[in-house]
Each structure stands twice: as C-alpha cells, then as structure tokens.
Scaffold this motif. Structure first.
Motif, PDB file in Angstrom:
ATOM      1  N   ASN A  60      47.495  40.119  36.267  1.00 41.17           N
ATOM      2  CA  ASN A  60      47.615  41.991  37.486  1.00 41.17           C
ATOM      3  C   ASN A  60      47.511  41.501  38.642  1.00 41.17           C
ATOM      4  OD1 ASN A  60      44.698  41.952  38.947  1.00 41.17           O
ATOM      5  ND2 ASN A  60      44.195  41.951  35.837  1.00 41.17           N
ATOM      6  N   ASP A  61      47.953  43.035  39.805  1.00 43.34           N
ATOM      7  CA  ASP A  61      48.504  42.561  41.431  1.00 43.34           C
ATOM      8  C   ASP A  61      47.137  42.065  42.057  1.00 43.34           C
ATOM      9  OD1 ASP A  61      51.237  43.408  40.396  1.00 43.34           O
ATOM     10  OD2 ASP A  61      50.407  45.388  41.268  1.00 43.34           O
ATOM     11  N   ALA A  62      45.729  43.090  41.296  1.00 40.86           N
ATOM     12  CA  ALA A  62      44.630  42.765  42.596  1.00 40.86           C
ATOM     13  C   ALA A  62      44.245  40.789  41.755  1.00 40.86           C
ATOM     14  CB  ALA A  62      43.701  42.950  42.126  1.00 40.86           C
ATOM     15  N   GLU A  63      44.532  40.232  41.064  1.00 37.46           N
ATOM     16  CA  GLU A  63      44.813  39.262  40.022  1.00 37.46           C
ATOM     17  C   GLU A  63      45.777  37.913  40.955  1.00 37.46           C
ATOM     18  OE1 GLU A  63      41.990  37.436  39.299  1.00 37.46           O
ATOM     19  OE2 GLU A  63      42.760  35.128  38.161  1.00 37.46           O
ATOM     20  N   ARG A  64      46.538  38.497  41.204  1.00 37.62           N
ATOM     21  CA  ARG A  64      47.637  37.818  41.955  1.00 37.62           C
ATOM     22  C   ARG A  64      46.868  37.331  43.549  1.00 37.62           C
ATOM     23  NH1 ARG A  64      51.745  40.557  40.055  1.00 37.62           N
ATOM     24  NH2 ARG A  64      52.635  40.767  42.180  1.00 37.62           N
ATOM     25  N   LEU A  94      49.818  41.834  48.540  1.00 42.12           N
ATOM     26  CA  LEU A  94      49.299  42.506  47.151  1.00 42.12           C
ATOM     27  C   LEU A  94      47.793  43.025  47.350  1.00 42.12           C
ATOM     28  CD1 LEU A  94      50.566  39.260  45.390  1.00 42.12           C
ATOM     29  CD2 LEU A  94      50.851  41.845  44.551  1.00 42.12           C
TER      30      LEU A  94
END
Lengths: 258, 589
Positions: A60-64, A94
């Motif tokens: 997901n974006d937060a993890e990326r 992000l």
C-alpha cells in the motif's frame, strides 16, 4: 439523497492490504525484520536489497512511503546524498506530511549541496500547503466542502434573499479554497517524474540523442525534477522545461514513481 | 442577485487567487547579457575586406541597431544572426544561454587609420554598446621577411582548462638604426567569446622588458628574449603572454594578428603611442587560428569530482603534531601546477570517511593563478587517531585525457587522551550534539487508504452541485421570488399567529389574529376575511381549500363570533384556533 451518495463515496475509499502474503516465497515481515537488522548492523547492501525487494513486490502507499524513506536512510548512510534526495522525494510524494521524511529530505539536500526543499518564503509555503494533502485527501476535502455547499445552495434556491446569496457566495469561496490543493496537484501532476541525482559539481549532461558523442544541449544540476518520456538502453529521454527533449544517462536520473 | 452574477463573482475571486499564487510561485533566472564586437584583423591591405563579428551572449532576442558611418569604410548589411542555445538548470533555476552572432563585411575605400565608433545592440530590451574598434588600411603589407611573429597556443584544451597564449615577435636586428616605433595589432584582445581572461603571468624581476604599443591605444611591457637566427637573418625577439580559461565547449576563434614596426617623424620617443607621420612601416602577420575546447568526458568521472582540470601537484603540512584530543591542528594543503587552481572546489574533509576521527571547524581558502592554498582547522577527537589521513582531490588531466586523484601524504600525529587534557579538552568532555538523519521506520504499515484520487469524482460532484442548484432555483422561482414580502409573510404567518394568540385576551383579538393569518396565507387583505362565507369561498375554486379544512375554519369562526357577541368576548382556548390554522394549511391554503 446527494449527501448520502457522497457519504457512501467517502467511506468507500479502498483500503489496501499491507503487503502481499509472500515475496518470492518469503514472509514480508521476516524480510523487513532482516533488513532492519542488517541496517542496524551496518550492512547497508543487504538492507537495501531486502527493502528494494519489498518495494518491488508492491504494497500500500503508506508502506511504500516507509520503504522509500528507509532506502533513503541507506543511501544517506552510504554517503550517496543525491540518491537519498531521490528516495526521500519519492517517499514525500506518498506521505507529504511525514515529518521524518521532510527532516531527512532537508538533511540530504543540504549534504548534497542543494537548496532546501522548503525555502520558507511565500512561494515555498504556498506550495507546501497545496501539496500537504495526498491527492485522495485533497479529493475528499473538496467533496466534504461540496457537501456543505450543496446544503447552502439548496437553502438559497428555496428561500432566496440577501443572506441566502451571501451564504452561497461564502460557501463558493470555501469550496474554491478546498479545491485549491486538488486543482494544483492536477495542474502540476507529472506522468512519470524523475530527479537528477548527479553530484553538484558534475551535473547531468543532456544530449540531443542517446549516445555519448551527441551534442550537449543542456546541463542540469542535481535535484531537478523533469518528466521521463522514454528509455533507450542506458539512456533516458527527458522533457526539458523549455518544451524540448533530450537524453541523459539513466544512472544520473532517479524515478520518483515507486 | 442572479445566479450568473454569483458565478461571475466566484470566477473573479478564483482568478484573483490564481494570479496571486502564480505570482508567488514564479521565479525566473537569467545570466548577465554581454555583447562583443571583433574585427577579423586590425590591419588590412587596401582592396581586401575585413569581417566584423558581433556576438551577443545570454540573450533571448537581440538586434544590431544602426551601424556607425565611418568616412572611408563601407559596411555591408549584418548577416545573421546565427543562434547557439545552451540550457543549464541548477537548484530549480533554469538558465538558457543563447548566443547570437552577426557578421558584417567592412570594405575599406582608402588607406588610413580608422576608428569604428561604439555602436549599440538592442538585447532583450536593453541597449548595450560595443567598444571602439581600430582598423588600419595600408597600400601594401610589406616587410613580411623583416619581421618575426608566432603565437604559441594549444590546439585543443578541455572545458575548464586554463591555457596560455604566448606571442613571440620581433624584427630584423639590422633595422635597429631605422626603427623607432612598434605596435601589436591584436583585434581579439578582450573580445574572445567563451573564455575568461586570467591574470597574466608575472615577469621575473630580472627580466629585460621593452615597452610598445598595443592596438594603438595602450602600452604594454614585453619581455625581451634572446635573439633568434632564422632564414639568414637575426631577429630581436619579444614575448607577451596572456592566460585564459575555456568556459564552454566549442571553438575559440582567434583572428589575424599583426606586428607593425617602422619609423615615424615627430615622435617623442622610441615606441611612442600614435605616430603622426610614418616614414616607413613594415608588417608581419600571424594568420587566424582556432583552439578547440572539448567537453570533459563523462566516462570515468568520479562522483566527487569538483571541477579541477590540469596537471596538479600537492603538498601538505601540519602546524603541530603533538596535541591533546580536541586541540586544533592547522593542516595547510597547497596545490600548484598548470591547472584551474582558482576555480575548483577544494575537498571537504567533513564528507570523507577517513576524517571521521576529526572534527573540522572550518577552512581558509587563498587563491592565486599559480597556487591554491587551503588551511583546514582540524581537531582529533580521541587518542586513537594516529595520523592526518591523505586528502584526495579528483582532477581531470587533459594530457592523459583521464581523471586522476592527487592526494596529500598521511601526516603522523600524536594525540594525548582527554584525561590529561585541559581547556578545549574539558569543553569537549561535555556530550557534543550534531545534526543527523532521523532513524528508519522499522514497523511495516499494515493497511492504509490509497493516496490516489479518482481524478474526476470531485470535479463531477462540483458540476452536479451547480447543476442541481440552478435547476432547483429555476423551478422554485417559477412560482415567484421566495424572498418577496408576500412569500415571506406567508411562511411567517403561523409563527405570527401563535405569538398573537399567546397575548390575545379576547375572542375578538383572536378573531383578528386569525384574519391576519388567513390574509398572509392567501395573499389577500385581512378585511377580505371579515364575515366571509368560508365554505362557499372554498367551493368557488376547486383545490383552493379542502372541504374538511373549510368546515373546520367555518366552525372556529362561528365559535369566535358566538363568544364575541354572546359571551362577553371571552377568549377561546388558543389551541383550538391553532389547530384550525394547521388544518387550513394542510388543506391547501
């Protein structure tokens, strides 16, 4: 009715899973733990490999954003400050309000000899305000403002009167303010942005064709954002600010879409 | 205010905001503009044409304004401009360097000394004047064999590399008794594009010098070299040196140069400026030539290359070698050689892993054309440090066409532990803080919403809101303006009735309040409801008032009349009147 429809839209934002169940047969949590341990032990190459694997596997974006940030730390510790600026900039796209990302981005820019990302003047402050929400948040902000404005406009349509009109106008201004981040981000959206990452003294040579002997048409400093139009072997085609196009060696630019 | 006027105001406010934001975000950058004019030769034989080149650097648009009129010289129309563009982006500032070049043919019509006055070039709205140019037209360029002239210049240099032009010139020693005048005609001096002129090498103290004219307008000291025999003649030789640094790739064009020597009348002294009457003059020519400037190769370029180009030697020394931990050591590093010593960025030990055992307080930088000296102020942090490590400088060596590393020798030092130290050592005993990156984010983010927008949803919703508003507004206004006094009175009628009933103490007061309520709801005057047969009125127009509501209203009217006339005007229960009013509203009034 309209409000109910929007409420459904607001709450229907798709939540993504943290990471896939496995990364090439490995548990992503175990891989992350191994990367953290390698980083703590000073084994930057292993940490970089593991985090890059996790990033390539999709999340997901937060993890990326977190992985880009950690890879920025790896580049920083290795003294590759221009590359670190690239990773932090990718993380900032992000997670634009992440204080850690901002702090490390400014540190890396300073070490790379670049001006701060936020110079603190009016222009930079406006830009930072407009880019503070993610595109999704900017959209939700506008939808929320539109919901309120719809109520005001309904009142104005049914009752009219001076106060009805004043409220409608004030609501319209409120919607315009709420729309500013989304409008700005839509206007400045880049399809495939890259960052130049050569050392300050060397710069990035942009040539008319993808070969070393081609004419030099521009010289770019590090930390410049441009759009990537395509690639050819070890060369990347860039859109230049004057509307022209040119080719730079791929190892001197850093893709920000991660 | 109409819907369109509201939209106009909204659009105006948005446009104002946009303009303010655009103004705040714009940040243009531009290099200074320069204009140079140069003749292809300073001395020409009558009948030959001279080329006047006009170069405008760092401009977007430029035009040569009217060329001067010089009696005896005919100018052709300027040809061009030829355009060369180069873009540089540094820290977000885009600099477009555009060079425009015009060529003008100059045809001498008679012999003589001519001055081409300054003329202007309109460059990006700014008028820039060129310098005055000198041109000498002679009948015959005689005396080639009596003079000596050569220019020693490299055929090729690298971008950023300094180079020297050495002019060696002279005349036949046999002419000594007949000469009292010499002039170097170098039309390119001070007008070369793509170079920076550096300080000329200083002549040795014991050097023998001769003063002569330069471009017929200034004096210059030339170094006297030993005489030279060539072609059966012996020449007196003088030397003049100029140093330049190539700033961009391309060609440096150097026009024809002449040495002019001979004898003149009425001259004050030997080599006097501006001879008035020439008796005999000889000319020695050196043809035009070009120096190629090549780019620094990208292949093999170290990431920490800081722009040093040339052949460099280095030596270093420390002012003390036996110190306490934390005590300052001045490390003096001196780079010398044939290189751009004034133009590279010296290495910064703070960025070098080898200097981790030191604190770098700062440095002092001194530059001359022949040496670069940087004094670093270092302090070893612990007794574990045993040497000042080598300090590397990455250099591009044009002779080898490769990048090399020039580094100092390691300097052994002895550092005493802090326990026995005082002064600065005690200060260092306090924990030192520094700025560092924030730690990694070790915990994975398990779930989060996407950061991407749909791209259209919000804009579509905005359009829907505006469309729905306009539709609803249009629909509502078909029945009249909702803000008109009648419509407002109608909406407020029941509230007013309730309030009046609370204060009414008699049936007649209640009756008047009810009449006002009915008047507001129907849009008729209040006295129209005085004694009205409500049932007949309701039946008169279908849909005006439901029969049940008319019946209810007739009943309450009758009750109020009865109380008024038969029971001493005693007030009814206000709830009965309100109920009748509600029934009337529900009945369609």
């Amino acid at each position: 009715m309209l409000a109910a429809t929007w409420l459904l839209t607001l709450t229907a934002a798709p939540a993504q899973d943290a990471a896939r169940l496995d990364v090439n047969g490995l548990d992503p949590h175990a891989l992350n733990t191994a990367a953290v341990e390698a980083y703590r032990a000073g084994d930057l190459a292993t940490a970089r490999t593991h985090w890059s694997t996790l990033l390539a596997a999709g999340a997901n974006d937060a993890e990326r954003a977190r992985l880009c940030y950690d890879l920025g730390n790896v580049a920083c510790r290795a003294g590759r400050y221009p590359e670190a600026v690239g990773w932090y900039s990718a993380a900032q796209r992000l997670a634009p309000r992440d204080a850690d990302v901002w702090a490390n981005l400014e540190f890396a820019r300073r070490e790379a000899g670049l001006e701060p990302a936020d110079r603190g003047d009016l222009s930079a402050t406006l830009r930072r305000l407009l880019e503070a929400p993610t595109p999704r948040e900017a959209e939700l902000l506008l939808l929320a403002a539109l919901t309120g404005w719809a109520g005001i406009l309904a009142f104005e349509a049914l009752r009219g009167g001076r106060w009805g009109r004043r409220l409608a106008l004030a609501g319209g201004l409120g919607v315009a303010l709420a729309a500013a981040p989304l409008a700005w981000q839509s206007l400045t959206a880049e399809r495939d942005p890259v960052l130049t990452i050569a050392a300050r003294e060397v710069g990035v040579a942009v040539r008319s064709e993808p070969r070393a002997e081609a004419a030099l048409i521009a010289q770019l400093g590090p930390g410049e954002r441009l759009e990537r139009l395509g690639t050819h072997g070890d060369w990347t085609e860039l859109a230049l600010p004057d509307g022209g196009r040119g080719w730079a060696r791929s190892d001197t630019v850093f893709a920000l879409h991660r | 205010m109409s819907a369109s006027s509201i939209l106009r105001r909204l659009a105006g406010a948005l446009a104002l905001g946009g303009l303010l934001a655009a103004g705040a975000l714009a940040a243009p950058a531009q290099r200074p503009t320069s204009v140079t004019a140069q003749l292809s030769t300073g001395i020409v034989k009558l009948g030959q044409e001279v080329r006047l080149s006009i170069v405008a650097e760092n401009v977007q648009q430029a035009a040569v304004e009217a060329l001067p009129s010089v009696d005896g010289l005919r100018f052709s129309k300027p040809q061009g401009p030829n355009t060369q563009t180069m873009m540089t982006i540094q820290n977000g500032r885009r600099t477009v360097s555009q060079t425009l070049t015009w060529v003008v043919g100059v045809q001498p019509e008679r012999k003589g000394d001519f001055r081409i006055p300054s003329f202007t070039v309109l460059a990006d709205g700014q008028r820039i004047a060129t310098r005055e140019l000198a041109l000498k037209v002679v009948e015959d360029l005689q005396g080639e064999e009596l003079g000596f002239f050569e220019i020693d210049a490299p055929g090729q240099v690298a971008e950023g590399q300094p180079f020297t032009l050495e002019l060696r010139f002279g005349w036949d020693a046999a002419l000594d008794n007949r000469l009292n005048y010499a002039n170097l005609s170098l039309p390119w001096l001070g007008a070369l594009a793509g170079v920076v002129e550096l300080d000329a090498p200083v002549l040795a103290r014991n050097a023998s010098t001769v003063e002569l004219n330069l471009n017929s307008r200034e004096r210059v000291q030339a170094e006297r070299l030993p005489d030279k025999a060539e072609g059966g003649r012996t020449f007196h030789i003088l030397s003049l040196k100029r140093r330049y640094l190539a700033t961009r790739a391309g060609k440096i064009e150097i026009p024809t140069s002449h040495l002019e020597f001979g004898s003149v009348d009425e001259s004050g002294s030997f080599f006097d400026l501006r001879p008035r009457r020439e008796k005999e003059t000889y000319y020695k020519r050196f043809p035009a030539f070009a120096i190629e400037v090549v780019e620094l190769p990208e292949q093999g370029r170290p990431l920490d290359f800081t722009g040093a180009v040339g052949q460099i030697a280095v030596q270093a020394g420390a002012d003390r070698r036996d110190v306490d931990a934390g005590e300052s050591i001045k490390l003096t590093v001196e780079w010398t050689g044939d290189a751009n010593l004034e133009f590279f960025e010296p290495p910064d030990p703070r960025h070098l892993e080898a200097f981790k055992g030191f604190r770098v307080y700062g440095s002092t930088d001194r530059k001359t054309w022949e040496r670069r000296q940087v004094v670093y102020d270092l302090a070893p942090l612990s007794a574990d440090v045993s040497a000042i490590p080598p300090l590397p400088l990455r250099v591009y060596d044009p002779a080898r066409k490769a990048y090399t590393t020039v580094q100092t020798q390691a300097i052994p030092i002895h550092v005493r532990a802090l326990a026995n130290a005082s002064g600065l050592g005690a200060e260092l005993a306090a924990p030192a803080t520094t700025i560092d990156i924030r730690d990694i984010q070790a915990v994975p983010v398990l779930a989060s919403a996407s950061t991407r927008s749909s791209g259209w949803l919000a804009w579509a919703a905005g359009a829907c809101v505006l469309a729905a508003w306009l539709a609803l507004r249009t629909l509502v206004r078909r029945r009249g303006d909702p803000a008109s006094p009648l419509r407002r009175a109608r909406r407020a009628a029941f509230k007013n009735l309730t309030r009046e009933l609370e204060t009414a103490r008699s049936a007649s007061a209640q009756s008047r309040a009810l009449e006002r309520f009915l008047a507001a709801r129907s849009g008729e005057p209040a006295n129209a409801w005085l004694g009205r047969d409500v049932r007949a009125w309701a039946a008169g127009v279908p849909g005006r008032l439901s029969p049940a509501a008319a019946e209810e209203l007739a009943r309450i009217n009758a009750a109020l009349d009865e109380s008024n006339w038969a029971r001493s005007d005693q007030a009814l229960d206000p709830r009965l009147v309100r109920a009748a009013a509600e029934s009337v509203m529900q009945g369609g009034l």
